[in-house]
Scaffold this active site. Structure first.
Site, PDB file in Angstrom:
ATOM      1  N   HIS A   1       0.838  -1.209   0.000  1.00  0.00           N
ATOM      2  CA  HIS A   1       0.000   0.000   0.000  1.00  0.00           C
ATOM      3  C   HIS A   1       0.866   1.248   0.000  1.00  0.00           C
ATOM      4  CE1 HIS A   1       0.532   0.640   4.407  1.00  0.00           C
ATOM      5  NE2 HIS A   1       0.420  -0.664   4.505  1.00  0.00           N
TER       6      HIS A   1
ATOM      7  N   ASP B   1      -0.177   4.263   1.069  1.00  0.00           N
ATOM      8  CA  ASP B   1      -0.516   5.219   2.124  1.00  0.00           C
ATOM      9  C   ASP B   1       0.246   4.921   3.411  1.00  0.00           C
ATOM     10  OD1 ASP B   1      -2.343   2.874   2.168  1.00  0.00           O
ATOM     11  OD2 ASP B   1      -3.155   3.829   3.969  1.00  0.00           O
TER      12      ASP B   1
ATOM     13  N   ASP C   1       6.473   0.506   7.266  1.00  0.00           N
ATOM     14  CA  ASP C   1       5.067   0.217   6.950  1.00  0.00           C
ATOM     15  C   ASP C   1       4.551   1.180   5.887  1.00  0.00           C
ATOM     16  OD1 ASP C   1       2.513  -0.786   7.021  1.00  0.00           O
ATOM     17  OD2 ASP C   1       1.981   0.129   8.931  1.00  0.00           O
TER      18      ASP C   1
ATOM     19  N   GLU D   1      -5.059   1.603   2.863  1.00  0.00           N
ATOM     20  CA  GLU D   1      -4.988   0.373   3.658  1.00  0.00           C
ATOM     21  C   GLU D   1      -5.081   0.693   5.137  1.00  0.00           C
ATOM     22  OE1 GLU D   1      -3.068  -2.828   6.055  1.00  0.00           O
ATOM     23  OE2 GLU D   1      -2.489  -0.719   5.830  1.00  0.00           O
ATOM     24  N   GLU D   2      -4.475   1.805   5.536  1.00  0.00           N
ATOM     25  CA  GLU D   2      -4.432   2.166   6.950  1.00  0.00           C
ATOM     26  C   GLU D   2      -5.804   2.592   7.487  1.00  0.00           C
ATOM     27  OE1 GLU D   2      -2.077   1.424   8.715  1.00  0.00           O
ATOM     28  OE2 GLU D   2      -0.179   1.579   7.639  1.00  0.00           O
TER      29      GLU D   2
ATOM     30  N   GLU E   1       3.693  -6.699   4.253  1.00  0.00           N
ATOM     31  CA  GLU E   1       3.687  -6.061   5.571  1.00  0.00           C
ATOM     32  C   GLU E   1       4.898  -6.521   6.374  1.00  0.00           C
ATOM     33  OE1 GLU E   1       1.821  -3.740   6.733  1.00  0.00           O
ATOM     34  OE2 GLU E   1       0.085  -3.716   5.396  1.00  0.00           O
TER      35      GLU E   1
END
Length: 373
Positions: free
Chosen positions: A68, A70, A100, A132-133, A160
Site C-alpha cells: 500500500h 498510504d 510500513d 490500507e491504513e 507487511e
C-alpha cells in the site's frame, strides 16, 4: 538504488485518506520506463487510485507483490527530524512509512529492472493500493478488476513487515461508528428531553457484555489473544453539563479469529443500537472498515515456496490485519512476508535497516529466478 527509490517514496506525504495522484503517478512512470504494463485504477473517492503493473507474459499465471502507498499521519510527538525526508544514521533509514510499508514498495521497484531483463515464464505483478491504513478500503476495488488485468495468480505476497518470515494467518476486523440522536433540553427537566448519552450507554453495556462473552471462545491458539475480541475505542457527546445531550457518537471494532465473520460478530451490537428506536431515538450505523481473516494452509504450494525462498518456517499467525485476507476471500492464496518489524510501525522515528532492504530485494530476485527457470 533501493535507497534512492525509498527516499523518493518517503518524500511523498501520502497520508491515509488524502489524494495520492503524486505518488501513484511517479510509480507508474518509473514502472513504464522499465517496460512494465501499468494500469492506474481510480477509486470511487475520485482523488485516490490503486496501481497494477506487470512484468512478464500476460497470459501466464504469476505472483502478485501487494503493498500500500498510504502511511499513517506523522503528527505525533517524538520525531527528531522531518518524517517525510529519508534520514540515514548508520544502518538505519528513518522516515514515515520506511517499515510500513514503503520499504517493501522500494524493494519491489528496485527489483523491477532486473525482472524486466529476465525471460520470465511467469509474470510478476505489482499491486499497490490506497487507504490500507483506514481498514483496507482501496484494495477491494483493485481485486474486483483483477480478472481483467491478469490470469489467476499463483499467489499473493503481501509485504507487511514480518522480518521476512512468512506469516500464514491473521485476524479479521470490522469497525463501525454508532450515532444516537435524542432531544435537547434543560437538565432540570429530563422528562422533556431524550438523553442520547444515556441511550448510548445501553448500547455500550451490551457491547461490553458481548466482548466478555467472546472471551469464552471459540479459541484459535495461533493468535494472541486466542479468541475474537471487541473494544469500544472512542465516545463523544454533550455540549454542557446542564444541557440534555441530543447526540452521542461511539466507535467500536471487532477482531475475529479465522473462521468467524467480523461483521456477523458485530450484529448483536447493531441490534442493540437499532432497538433504541422503540424509545423514540434516531440512530445511525456506519461501517468504517471490514476485512476477513487470513488462514493459509501450511501445506499449500505458496507456503512451501516461501519456506524455500526465506529458509524460515512460516510463522503460524499474527493478530494484526492485512489485505491478504481480502485476496484469499477472492479465491487467491495469499501470505504475508515483508521487511522490517511491525513494532516500529506507527511510531515516531520509524525506521528500516539497509540490511533488511537488501534481504528483501534478494528475496524478490530469487523469486524472479524461479519464474525464469
Amino acid at each position: 538504488m533501493v535507497e534512492d527509490i525509498l527516499a523518493k517514496l518517503v518524500a511523498f506525504p501520502s497520508v491515509v485518506g488524502t489524494p495520492n495522484a503524486a505518488i501513484v503517478g511517479w510509480i507508474a512512470d518509473y514502472c513504464r520506463s522499465h517496460g512494465a504494463r501499468v494500469e492506474i485504477l481510480p477509486g470511487p473517492e475520485g482523488d485516490r487510485a490503486n496501481l497494477f503493473a506487470t512484468i512478464g507474459p500476460a497470459d501466464a499465471r504469476g505472483y502478485v507483490l501487494s503493498g500500500h502507498t498510504d502511511v499513517v499521519p506523522a503528527s505525533e510527538a517524538g520525531w527528531t527530524a522531518d518524517p517525510f525526508t529519508l534520514r540515514a544514521e548508520g544502518e538505519r533509514l528513518y522516515g514515515r512509512g520506511t517499515t510500513d510499508m514503503k520499504g517493501y514498495l522500494a524493494c519491489a521497484l528496485a527489483a523491477l529492472p532486473g525482472l524486466a531483463r529476465r525471460d520470465l515464464k511467469h509474470p510478476v505483478h505489482l499491486a499497490f493500493s490506497y487507504d490500507e491504513e483506514a481498514g483496507c478500503r482501496g484494495v477491494p476495488h483493485m481485486i474486483a478488476e483483477l480478472p481483467k488485468l491478469c490470469a489467476a495468480p499463483l499467489g499473493v505476497l503481501v509485504g507487511e513487515p514480518s522480518g521476512l518470515q512468512a506469516v500464514l494467518a491473521h485476524k479479521g476486523k470490522a469497525a463501525a461508528r454508532m450515532e444516537v440522536f435524542g432531544r435537547s433540553g434543560h437538565s432540570s427537566r429530563p422528562d422533556q428531553g431524550r438523553n442520547a448519552i444515556h441511550a448510548m450507554a445501553e448500547v455500550l453495556s451490551s457491547a461490553i457484555a458481548h466482548a466478555r462473552a467472546l472471551e469464552a471462545g471459540p479459541f484459535d491458539t495461533r493468535f494472541e489473544p486466542a479468541y475474537s475480541s471487541l473494544q469500544i475505542g472512542t465516545i463523544s457527546g454533550g455540549r454542557a453539563l446542564n444541557v440534555i445531550p441530543d447526540h452521542c457518537v461511539a466507535e467500536i471494532e471487532l477482531r475475529a479469529i479465522a473462521g468467524q465473520s467480523p461483521r456477523a460478530l458485530l450484529e448483536p451490537v447493531r441490534a442493540a443500537l437499532e432497538a433504541l428506536k422503540t424509545q423514540g431515538f434516531e440512530t445511525r450505523w456506519d461501517e468504517l472498515s471490514a476485512y476477513p481473516a487470513l488462514a493459509l494452509s501450511p501445506e499449500s504450494d505458496l507456503a512451501a515456496l516461501m519456506t524455500d525462498l526465506t529458509k524460515l518456517t512460516p510463522q503460524p499467525a499474527v493478530s494484526y490485519g492485512t489485505e491478504a485476507g481480502l485476496f484469499q476471500d477472492a479465491g487467491m492464496d495469499a501470505i504475508i512476508c515483508g521487511p522490517g518489524d511491525i513494532a516500529r510501525a506507527h511510531r515516531p522515528d520509524e525506521f528500516i535497516t539497509r540490511g533488511e532492504l537488501q534481504a528483501c530485494l534478494a528475496l524478490i530476485e530469487a523469486l524472479g529466478n524461479r519464474l525464469a527457470a
